[in-house]
Each structure stands twice: as structure tokens, then as C-alpha cells.
Design a protein around this motif. Structure first.
Motif, mmCIF file in Angstrom:
data_model
loop_
_atom_site.group_PDB
_atom_site.id
_atom_site.type_symbol
_atom_site.label_atom_id
_atom_site.label_comp_id
_atom_site.label_asym_id
_atom_site.label_seq_id
_atom_site.Cartn_x
_atom_site.Cartn_y
_atom_site.Cartn_z
ATOM 1 N N LEU A 1 -29.356 -51.943 29.235
ATOM 2 C CA LEU A 1 -29.625 -50.651 28.617
ATOM 3 C C LEU A 1 -29.978 -50.811 27.138
ATOM 4 O O LEU A 1 -30.801 -50.061 26.599
ATOM 5 N N ALA A 2 -29.358 -51.792 26.490
ATOM 6 C CA ALA A 2 -29.625 -52.021 25.064
ATOM 7 C C ALA A 2 -30.956 -52.711 24.832
ATOM 8 O O ALA A 2 -31.521 -52.610 23.738
ATOM 9 N N PRO B 1 -24.869 -52.509 22.704
ATOM 10 C CA PRO B 1 -25.665 -51.281 22.687
ATOM 11 C C PRO B 1 -25.316 -50.359 21.522
ATOM 12 O O PRO B 1 -26.202 -49.701 20.972
ATOM 13 N N SER B 2 -24.049 -50.298 21.129
ATOM 14 C CA SER B 2 -23.671 -49.474 19.984
ATOM 15 C C SER B 2 -24.331 -50.000 18.711
ATOM 16 O O SER B 2 -24.827 -49.225 17.871
ATOM 17 N N ASN B 3 -24.339 -51.319 18.570
ATOM 18 C CA ASN B 3 -24.917 -51.952 17.395
ATOM 19 C C ASN B 3 -26.414 -51.675 17.287
ATOM 20 O O ASN B 3 -26.904 -51.181 16.264
ATOM 21 N N ILE C 1 -28.609 -49.234 14.688
ATOM 22 C CA ILE C 1 -29.683 -49.804 13.863
ATOM 23 C C ILE C 1 -30.979 -49.035 14.073
ATOM 24 O O ILE C 1 -31.702 -48.718 13.114
ATOM 25 N N PHE C 2 -31.270 -48.717 15.332
ATOM 26 C CA PHE C 2 -32.491 -47.970 15.644
ATOM 27 C C PHE C 2 -32.485 -46.588 14.978
ATOM 28 O O PHE C 2 -33.469 -46.195 14.336
ATOM 29 N N LEU C 3 -31.372 -45.871 15.110
ATOM 30 C CA LEU C 3 -31.295 -44.518 14.554
ATOM 31 C C LEU C 3 -31.394 -44.521 13.031
ATOM 32 O O LEU C 3 -32.113 -43.701 12.438
ATOM 33 N N SER D 1 -27.003 -53.594 7.425
ATOM 34 C CA SER D 1 -25.832 -53.704 6.553
ATOM 35 C C SER D 1 -24.822 -52.587 6.777
ATOM 36 O O SER D 1 -23.619 -52.788 6.596
ATOM 37 N N LEU D 2 -25.287 -51.403 7.166
ATOM 38 C CA LEU D 2 -24.382 -50.267 7.396
ATOM 39 C C LEU D 2 -23.691 -50.332 8.753
ATOM 40 O O LEU D 2 -22.514 -49.972 8.882
ATOM 41 N N VAL D 3 -24.410 -50.782 9.753
ATOM 42 C CA VAL D 3 -23.889 -50.734 11.121
ATOM 43 C C VAL D 3 -22.593 -51.523 11.306
ATOM 44 O O VAL D 3 -21.657 -51.030 11.956
ATOM 45 N N PRO D 4 -22.464 -52.755 10.791
ATOM 46 C CA PRO D 4 -21.185 -53.460 10.966
ATOM 47 C C PRO D 4 -19.989 -52.694 10.425
ATOM 48 O O PRO D 4 -18.904 -52.733 11.013
#
Length: 502
Positions: A20-21, A168-170, A174-176, A197-200
Motif C-alpha cells: 500500500l505504501a 506507510p505512515s512515514n 512525507i507525501f502530504l 526532517s519533520l516526519v521522524p
């Protein structure tokens, strides 16, 4: 729940969510390919490659020890040692990462001038490159290390449903974030830099809560003390994993570093934004299997369940080949159409490199499973020896092949490195573990995969658009392949149905 069911459930969750990711991950690459200049994309991946290689040494691999030691302690109901292990890893790795961050920030002017701008393709925007690198060091490099600790805690507790959602969350986050930044008018390297850098940080908050409230709530009520003996065990096991745990990352990212130095950012953009993500797509199956297999092997070995262990090891290769080979064969034939549809025609120069990397994917998959087996049995030092040889060969060949051949030279280097590693690891496992890998069935799957192309090749004579060629070809290929695999009973569908029901 039996070990067979546990393995099947874990692999299913990981594989399903990674599938799905996959489209979302390609959506990220498509955004960058179509809305950012190649030099900006290349600059980002040049930084990401360098930091990814350094991340292998982040904390000297002690966090990976948790995926092996937690199930061992859990099998003995020794939650005191689990907490002590977690505490030591957090303290040691955080201190080590802070030291690395300080050194990277100190050396940032040298990195920007002599590495990122080695061919002079970014001379007019050095201040942007400098700021972007500092953000990546602090935001991505450090916090990704903390997230990696949480990931290994989940692996150790075998919480596959939670673990499977990280990827998939990561990539979705990043995509959004990338879409939002592009909508706001940002059209340079800061789109991927800020997103990565924000996602982690966001994921640390989410999964930190899940771990200490849902998975391991006993943490706060358990008394513990970090002993010298336990610390020594974690370090002794973790240090060899500084290379073992990231085989594909090291070998792939070294290629990107050499491309940055010798050919410039445009070649890096083509190779890292198109070629290596395709290999990542093909590796979804093996990554899903290895994530689940490691703690199960460790626990089975600890409990002396050799029959179950032998079953898991000898049969996993067949299903790995069944999932990986058709993707490799199909995408090797439709490479140009794939690049044109999912990216754009300006990235077609990297098509031959993509084909070579696809061939290396098969060897990479087998290597990863073999490494997982040896690490699970407590022999990471053996893996380290083989990886040192592979990395050394990779570095030498990159020096020789990247300057004259660019991306194609980097891909050939990766293929040869994986071949050498597989020869070494294959001989060791056959001699010392006496495992029987059914190459005859793998050969049958290759023949079936090639024959399954024939209907699509015939159909292409009546289709002109690349999109429709890819869609029609994939449907016809998949149907033909499944009919032949199940019809010839190479894969036991009854066993699969039974496991799904359980």
C-alpha cells in the motif's frame, strides 16, 4: 498461535502495508521529478546518501540488539533486563548521535563546498545548500535515529501490526508535507528536506505513545539497573551490525556518493529518484520477510525448536522467489514504459541502470534472508566479514566505473558486489548449516516468469501508448503467471488458504 501462523501473520501485515505504501512512495518521487529541478532533487539525495551511510554507524548498532535480546528476555519473563536494555540503548545512542551531529555541523562548510558542489553545478546557491544540510543533520539524522530505536523495540516484541504501519505512515506523511510545500510555492530542495526532517519527529510522538502505553506499559513499573555485563553484551552484539543491518543502504548509497563526486547532481537525481526506488519496490517482499524472521529465528533457537526453525528457513526461499522473480522479469521488459509513465521522459537515460539494478535485486533478496538467518542465530560477525568484502569491492569498482559510465557504472558495481557476497555467504551456509535451498524450483519460476511475458509482448503490437502497454501488460502477465504457478503446483495454494483462515 503457532510459529508458522505467527510468521505468516507478520509477513502478511508487513507485505500488505508495504504494498500500500509503494504507490505513495512513487508519488513522492513523481512529485520531485515533475515539480522540482533535477539539480534540487540531486542535491537532496546527495545529502541523504551521505547521512544514510553515516547513520549505519549511528549508535554503533546497539539499537538493533533490541530486536534479538528483547525476545530472548521475554521468553524468560525477564522484564527487568528488557527495561535495562532499552534504557542503555536510549542513553548510549543519543549521546553518540549528539557527538556525530556536532561534528557534522562543524564540518558542514567543507561538505557543501567539496562534496555537494564538487562539480560546480550548485555554485550560485551555496547558502541554500548549507542551510539544507544543517536542517537534514539536526532534523533527519538525529530524530531518525531515535525513531529507529522505537522500531527495534517493536521488532523485539514482535508487534507486527504496529511495526508494519511505520513505513506507510512515514511515506504518507512525507507525501502530504511535500504537497503542502509545493502548494505554498516552495520549489527547491527545501521541499524534501523539510518533509524528511519533520516526519521522524511526528512518528516518534505517535509510536512512543503506542510502545509505552500499549506494547510495553510495564516499563514504568519495572525496576532496573544497567549492568556492565548487559551493556557489554549489547555492544558486543550491536557493533558488528553497524554494517549488517543496512546491506542495501550501504551498497546503494555509496553509489550515490560517488555519482555526486564524479558526475554531479543531475546524475544523482536520475539514479536515486528513479533507479534505486524501483529496487526498493522489488525488495518489499524480502524486507517484510526479514523483519518478521529475525525475532522468530532468535526465539526458536533459544527454545531449541530446531524442527520449526529448519522449516521456516528452507521454505522461505521458495515463497521469496515466487514473489520477487515475476516483478523483476516484468519490470525489466517494461522499464522504458515504467519510467515514462511514473516519472517523465527526461529520466530515460537511467533506463539501462534500472535494468541492471533489477538483476541485482534477486541477489540482494537472497543475501538479506541469509544475513537474517545468521544474525538470528547470533553470528553477526560472520555477516560482517562478507559485507566488508562486498563494500570494499563496491568502493574499488565505483572508482573505476562511475567516472566513465556514470549511473550504469554504479549499477554494474552494485550487481558485482552482490554476486561476490552471495558466493561467500552461500558457501558458508551450505558448509556450516547444511540447509537445502531448492534452486530447481527457483529455476522453474524463472522459466514461468519469462513465458508469462509472451501474451503481453503479443498484445503490445496493438497498443501504442506507454500507459496502456503497462496496464494491459501487467494484468495479462499477472494472470498468466499465477495460473502457471498454481497450475503446476509450485506453490501450495491449500497451505496458503489454511494459514489465511487460521
Amino acid at each position: 498461535m503457532s510459529y508458522k501462523q505467527k510468521a505468516f501473520e507478520g509477513i502478511s501485515w508487513n507485505f500488505m502495508l508495504r504494498v500500500l505504501a509503494g504507490p505513495i512512495g512513487y508519488g513522492v518521487r513523481m512529485l520531485y521529478a515533475n515539480y522540482l529541478p533535477k539539480t534540487e532533487v540531486g542535491l537532496f539525495y546527495a545529502m541523504l546518501d551521505l547521512l544514510s551511510i553515516l547513520a549505519v554507524f549511528r549508535g554503533l548498532g546497539v539499537s538493533y540488539s533490541l530486536s534479538v535480546f528483547i525476545p530472548k528476555f521475554k521468553a524468560k519473563n525477564d522484564y527487568k533486563s528488557i527495561k535495562s536494555s532499552v534504557n542503555f540503548v536510549f542513553l548510549f545512542q543519543t549521546a553518540f548521535m549528539l557527538l556525530m551531529v556536532a561534528l557534522l555541523l562543524l564540518l558542514s562548510p567543507y561538505v557543501v563546498n567539496n562534496y555537494l558542489n564538487s562539480t560546480g553545478q550548485y555554485t550560485s546557491n551555496l547558502l541554500i545548500a548549507f542551510d539544507a544540510f544543517m536542517i537534514m543533520v539536526v532534523g533527519y539524522f538525529f530524530f531518525e535515529g531515535i525513531l529507529n530505536i522505537l522500531r527495534n523495540i517493536l521488532t523485539g516484541f514482535q508487534k507486527q501490526k504496529y511495526l508494519a504501519t511505520i513505513i506507510p505512515s512515514n511515506i504518507t506523511s512525507i507525501f502530504l508535507i511535500s504537497v503542502i510545500l509545493l502548494f505554498l510555492g516552495v520549489n527547491n530542495v527545501f521541499v524534501p528536506v523539510i518533509a524528511y526532517s519533520l516526519v521522524p519527529i511526528l512518528l516518534i510522538i505517535i509510536y512512543g505513545y503506542l510502545i509505552f502505553k500499549k506494547v510495553y506499559p510495564e516499563y514504568f513499573s519495572t525496576k532496573s539497573k544497567i549492568s556492565k555485563d548487559l551493556s557489554s553484551q549489547l555492544l558486543k552484539f550491536g557493533v558488528p551490525l553497524t554494517l549488517n543491518s543496512a546491506t542495501s543502504v550501504i551498497l546503494t548509497c555509496i553509489d550515490g556518493v560517488f555519482l555526486t563526486i564524479f558526475t554531479g547532481l543531475i546524475a544523482v537525481a536520475e539514479y536515486r529518484n528513479v533507479a534505486t526506488p524501483t529496487v526498493t519496490l522489488l525488495n518489499m517482499a524480502v524486507i517484510s520477510i526479514s523483519v518478521v524472521l529475525l525475532p522468530i529465528i532468535s526465539e526458536l533457537w533459544t527454545r531449541d525448536k530446531l524442527k520449526e526453525l529448519n522449516y521456516a528457513i528452507t521454505n522461505v526461499f521458495k515463497y521469496l522467489m515466487a514473489m520477487t522473480l515475476p516483478l523483476i522479469i516484468f519490470l525489466s521488459y517494461y522499464t522504458s514504459e515504467f519510467i515514462t509513465v511514473f516519472f517523465n521522459s527526461s529520466y530515460l537515460p537511467v533506463a539501462d541502470a534500472v535494468r541492471v539494478l533489477m538483476a541485482s535485486t534477486l541477489l540482494s533478496s537472497i543475501n538479506t534472508i541469509c544475513f537474517t538467518i545468521l544474525v538470528g542465530l547470533g553470528k553477526p560477525q560472520i555477516v560482517t566479514k562478507f559485507l566488508y568484502v562486498g563494500v570494499l569491492v563496491n568502493i574499488i569498482l565505483n572508482f573505476l566505473l562511475v567516472p566513465p559510465f556514470g549511473s550504469l557504472g554504479a549499477a554494474i558495481t552494485t550487481l558485482i558486489s552482490y554476486m561476490i557476497i552471495q558466493v561467500l555467504i552461500g558457501k558458508y551456509i551450505k558448509k556450516n548449516m547444511k540447509l537445502e535451498i531448492k534452486y530447481k524450483e527457483s529455476f522453474k519460476l524463472i522459466i514461468i516468469g519469462l513465458l508469462s511475458l509472451i501474451p503481453g509482448i503479443l498484445l503490445n503490437n496493438f497498443i501504442s501508448l506507454d500507459l496502456w502497454k503497462l496496464l494491459a501488460g501487467s494484468i495479462v502477465y499477472l494472470v498468466t503467471y499465477l495460473m502457471m504457478v498454481f497450475g503446476l503446483k509450485i506453490i501450495d495454494i491449500e497451505e496458503i488458504i489454511s494459514l489465511v483462515k487460521k
